[in-house]
Design a protein around this motif. Structure first.
Motif, PDB file in Angstrom:
ATOM      1  N   GLN A  32      19.186 -68.367  50.316  1.00 12.46           N
ATOM      2  CA  GLN A  32      18.320 -68.473  49.661  1.00 12.46           C
ATOM      3  C   GLN A  32      16.884 -69.600  49.544  1.00 12.46           C
ATOM      4  OE1 GLN A  32      19.708 -66.329  46.127  1.00 12.46           O
ATOM      5  NE2 GLN A  32      21.717 -66.637  46.656  1.00 12.46           N
ATOM      6  N   LYS A  73      13.063 -69.668  50.344  1.00 11.04           N
ATOM      7  CA  LYS A  73      12.064 -69.476  49.419  1.00 11.04           C
ATOM      8  C   LYS A  73      11.462 -70.880  50.063  1.00 11.04           C
ATOM      9  CE  LYS A  73      14.931 -68.875  44.934  1.00 11.04           C
ATOM     10  NZ  LYS A  73      15.943 -69.308  44.323  1.00 11.04           N
ATOM     11  N   VAL A  99      24.055 -64.629  44.802  1.00 13.79           N
ATOM     12  CA  VAL A  99      22.573 -64.336  45.163  1.00 13.79           C
ATOM     13  C   VAL A  99      22.008 -63.951  43.688  1.00 13.79           C
ATOM     14  CG1 VAL A  99      21.709 -62.034  46.203  1.00 13.79           C
ATOM     15  CG2 VAL A  99      23.220 -63.228  47.623  1.00 13.79           C
ATOM     16  N   PHE A 122      15.110 -63.843  42.653  1.00 11.99           N
ATOM     17  CA  PHE A 122      15.313 -63.819  43.834  1.00 11.99           C
ATOM     18  C   PHE A 122      14.807 -62.282  44.275  1.00 11.99           C
ATOM     19  CE2 PHE A 122      16.928 -64.182  48.295  1.00 11.99           C
ATOM     20  CZ  PHE A 122      15.650 -64.864  49.016  1.00 11.99           C
TER      21      PHE A 122
END
Length: 947
Positions: A625, A629, A666, A670
């Motif tokens: 993640q 990003k 998770v 996001f």
């Protein structure tokens, strides 16, 4: 004592008279006479008075008896009597020689001495000696008495009871008797010099050298054996003195006699022989050149006598090295040259030389001359390495394997020193051209050996490659990498393991893209290996070299991002360079390769296996993640349009696989953010059917124009995996969004499955009751099936009308109208194909769905190319879809197969049609899919399928 002397003389007279009348060898002297003689000799030592001994010799002369009349029956007793009498005769004979004022040169005869040695040997054959009791010493203290007679300190004898054991021939003897004989033998050697009796000297050396081996299984305990070998060592040391002849000749004879013991399996006898050579003889070699000369030649002699079997040969090599280590450096270098020459000899000697090279290089000092300043070409280690590398191509497979294995051992040893590394590269052909000794170089040699016909050679080559990783840097060529990759599929488990180790070592050492690609295409596929240990190793390596590496890269993204932003030249850097700085260590190449078509299936299996074993850590999900990003942030920092941004290839794929087991790691925000991005960006993209060029197969998908769709598929899978963690409201909103997207029937087929599966998961998340969830899924499926049937009906109707118009109408401006019609039909066909594919996906998630409206339409499509009018049940179906829309035709067969797998009655009706189409169709893609479908039928409906 007068009576004792008289009895001895009487017995000797009787023996002399008998020998004159009988030409045969004299009878042995009686045990009583031997005992009387021993008593007489012991009394002489105890009283320090040789009067009675002197009288014995005088009386022999007065009675016309020669000294031989005493020695001959005594020698006969040593030769032919039972062991205890034979040993007693030997001890008496030696005591006579040691007695004061004894006529030594008259008493000593070579024949009697040989009888003495024969007596010693015979006592060790097929007998077991009893050990002396604690605190007991051997009878008599001749050593102390002899020292006293020569002016030494006063000795003290200890009377002890004799512990005797059956010797196997009806008599008994005591091991202490042997001790006393050997003690006296050593003392006698100080009086009698055997330089005039070379045969006696040789026999003595051979006998004493054999004693440890013969006594190994006969001695009752270690203490007895230790004392015995100590006495043997003293005798051999005495023999080596210059009084017994040329020291070089004697030392050579001693070493020759000890060699069989040195070459024995590990035992006390071998330890004695090596200890004597290394401690006693090496010490003497410093003072006497003759002994030194013999010692220098001993290792060469041992190599000539070394056995051919592997274990004894290894012990021989070990023994040789123990001796060589104690030599002076110049002598060691001479031995090295001899070993190098051995590599050109017979196979047995070549193998010995190959085994010696690593021990020489690792034991002797400065093999490559880095400490003395010598050039590499003048160092003895270079000669060893060159000879060893040549043996890597030996005609004998066993030698090739050993040479490669030993070279790997040497490389590992020398690579610990940076100075050695540079020279080692040159020697092995990786450095200066002048040192290139091998045709094609080491890479070519290793490639050949990795493909060798013998498994042991292949395994050894892979081991060498593993050791060479740190030495060679990036100098491996592509062919060698390919060879290692191929070895991962070797039929032998041991070779596969060695190949895995070699290739993984390269992957750990280098971040080169070629190494990464080869590793990913060779190792992950072994998750399906039939050897469980290889499967486990595959999982461990993937966890260490892929997941942990990605985790580390993701955890350091923030630090690297600050470095990039603070760089004064950051504005002049290209986006590619900044991304490379942001994700160092070849992580981008790694992620890109794991999602390739050849690697992805194995990665899925590995992640699933690791997840089930609970070996996946949340940090990998967090790291992925963070990388996504950071990539988005860097893209926007360059004022690039967000609709053209894609995450690092493979990041979403890997996240979708691990999220199934790490759902809590998770972040929903996001996922929601990136779903909005990809969903928004997808609205303006014009799709084309993923199967318009169906000749490449029904699974040929992902055109360049929709490359970004892959990320959306993996994102949807991730959302589906973590949906259990989503709140009901966001889940409902996302489900509605997905349903709307599916209803448009304009998605790429790779997205259809992801949307459908995610929709089912989100529908179940919206409600609490399982029954309500099933009803909601049924409702959505029914709605989508209804819309799909309408689209298919519409396309079939339009296609039929267009076909009729093209046949019977020719209006003005027909070309322009025909172009518009073709464009419309192309879009309609693409939508119809997606609809058929969607039907198949819906049937999988909801087998109980009502397909009454769908089945007739699919039947129409799959029978449109048949010449049998009975199969065309729908009135007016004369349009040949098989020729006009082959992609739709193939998809219809695949979807009908999925429906039949959910409905046994329908399968019973349509199996004949599948078989018929398989026989008649000329389309390879269709035949392949029908074969797969029939295979599924065989599993599901065994009784229905009759081949």
């Amino acid at each position: 004592m007068e009576e004792v002397v008289s009895g001895i003389l009487t017995d000797l007279e009787a023996h002399s008279t008998a020998s004159l009348s009988d030409p045969n060898p004299p009878l042995p002297i009686s045990q009583s006479t031997l005992s009387d003689l021993q008593t007489l000799l012991d009394n002489a030592i105890a009283t320090e008075d040789s009067h009675h001994i002197d009288r014995l010799f005088e009386d022999l002369s007065s009675r016309n008896l020669s000294i031989s009349s005493l020695i001959r029956p005594m020698a006969s007793a040593m030769d032919s009597s039972p062991t205890h009498i034979s040993l007693l005769a030997s001890r008496v004979y030696l005591s006579l020689l040691l007695s004061l004022n004894a006529p030594v040169f008259t008493l000593f005869t070579p024949m009697a001495f040989l009888s003495l040695l024969r007596s010693i040997r015979q006592c060790f054959k097929n007998r077991k000696m009893g050990p002396p009791r604690f605190g007991e010493s051997s009878r008599g203290s001749y050593a102390a008495a002899f020292r006293k007679r020569k002016g030494g300190g006063r000795g003290r004898g200890v009377r002890s009871r004799v512990r005797e054991v059956d010797d196997g021939d009806g008599s008994e003897f005591d091991v202490r008797m042997v001790f006393s004989v050997l003690e006296r033998l050593q003392l006698v050697l100080g009086l009698i010099h055997l330089d005039r009796f070379p045969d006696s000297l040789k026999s003595l050396v051979q006998t004493v050298a054999e004693i440890p081996a013969m006594a190994l299984e006969l001695c009752g305990n270690t203490a007895s054996f230790d004392k015995l070998t100590h006495l043997c060592s003293r005798v051999l040391t005495e023999v080596l003195s210059s009084e017994h002849g040329d020291q070089a000749t004697t030392a050579a004879e001693v070493l020759k006699s000890l060699s069989p013991l040195i070459l024995l399996a590990k035992s006390q006898a071998r330890t004695f022989a090596l200890g004597f050579v290394m401690n006693r003889m090496m010490g003497m070699a410093k003072e006497f050149d003759g002994v030194k000369k013999a010692i220098v030649n001993l290792p060469r002699y041992l190599l000539q006598k070394a056995p051919e079997k592997s274990e004894p040969r290894a012990l021989a090599v070990e023994s040789v090295m123990e001796i060589v280590k104690t030599m002076e450096f110049e002598e060691q270098i001479g031995f090295v040259k001899y070993v190098v020459k051995m590599t050109q000899g017979k196979s047995h000697f070549r193998l010995l030389a190959v085994d010696l090279f690593p021990m020489l290089i690792m034991s002797l000092r400065d093999p490559l001359g880095v400490n003395t300043g010598n050039e590499v070409k003048n160092s003895w280690g270079l000669n060893c390495l060159e000879a060893l590398i040549q043996r890597c191509s030996d005609a004998t497979a066993g030698i090739r394997a050993r040479a490669l294995t030993n070279l790997a051992q040497i490389v590992g040893f020398l690579s610990t020193d940076d100075r050695n590394q540079v020279m080692l590269k040159e020697v092995m052909g990786f450095g200066i051209a002048s040192h290139q000794k091998l045709e094609g170089g080491m890479n070519d040699l290793l490639s050949k050996r990795c493909m060798d016909e013998k498994a042991a050679v292949r395994k050894a080559a892979l081991l060498l490659i593993t050791k060479l990783m740190g030495l060679l840097g990036g100098e491996f060529v592509g062919d060698l990498l390919k060879t290692m990759g191929m070895a991962c599929s070797d039929p032998l488990v041991s070779i596969r393991k060695a190949a895995i180790s070699a290739l993984s070592e390269a992957f750990k050492t280098f971040s080169d893209g070629n190494v990464t690609t080869e590793w990913l295409h060779s190792i992950p596929r072994l998750i399906t290996d039939n050897e469980s240990s290889i499967q486990e190793e595959c999982e461990n390596l993937f966890l260490e070299l892929v997941l942990d590496r990605v985790s580390r890269a993701g955890s350091t993204v923030s630090a690297h991002k600050k470095l990039v932003c603070n760089d004064l030249n950051a504005k002049t850097k290209s986006l590619e360079m900044e991304i490379g700085l942001l994700f160092p260590g070849g992580v981008l190449v790694l992620l890109k390769e794991i999602c390739s078509g050849e690697v992805a299936p194995w990665v899925k299996k590995i992640c699933t296996s690791l997840g089930k074993k609970k070996r996946l850590k949340p940090k990998i999900a967090v790291a992925l993640q963070g990388m996504i990003k950071a990539s988005e942030s860097l893209w926007l920092s360059h004022s690039m349009p967000i609709e053209k941004w894609t995450a690092p290839p493979g990041a979403w794929f890997l996240l979708s696989e691990v999220s199934e087991f790490l759902s809590k790691a998770v972040d929903w925000e996001f996922l929601h953010h990136h779903w909005q991005l990809v969903d928004k960006n997808g609205l303006g993209v014009e799709f084309r059917s993923p199967v318009q060029d169906f000749d490449d197969g029904v699974d040929c998908i992902m055109s360049n124009s929709v490359a970004w769709a892959g990320d959306r598929v993996f994102l949807l899978k991730t959302i589906s995996n973590v949906s259990v963690e989503l709140p009901p409201e966001p889940a409902a909103a996302l489900a509605h969004n997905l349903l709307t997207r599916i209803e448009e029937f304009n998605m790429h087929s790779t997205e259809v499955n992801a949307h459908v599966k995610a929709l089912r998961t989100l529908c179940k998340r919206q409600v609490l009751s399982p029954d309500e969830a099933d009803d909601l899924v049924q409702k959505c499926v029914h709605k989508l099936l209804s819309k799909a049937s309408q689209i298919l009906d519409k396309y079939i109707s339009e296609a039929s009308e267009a076909n009729i118009d093209s046949d019977f109408r020719t209006p003005p401006g027909g070309a322009r109208r025909k172009g518009r019609t073709a464009l419309t039909m192309s879009r309609s066909l693409s939508q119809a194909i997606t609809a058929v594919y969607t039907i198949g996906s819906l049937v999988i998630i909801c087998p109980s769905a009502n397909l009454d409206a769908i089945i007739p339409i699919l039947h129409t499509i799959i029978t449109s190319g048949s010449s049998d009018t009975k199969l065309n049940k729908l009135q007016g179906n004369t349009f040949p879809l098989k020729q006009a829309a082959p992609s739709l035709y193939i998809h219809a067969w695949v979807t009908m197969g999925k429906i039949c797998l959910a409905d046994g009655e329908l399968a019973k009706r349509y199996i004949p049609l599948f078989v018929q189409e398989l026989e008649k169709s000329d389309c390879a893609a269709l035949r392949n899919n029908i074969v797969v479908t029939l295979a599924d039928f065989c599993v599901r409906y065994t009784a229905l399928v009759d081949w």
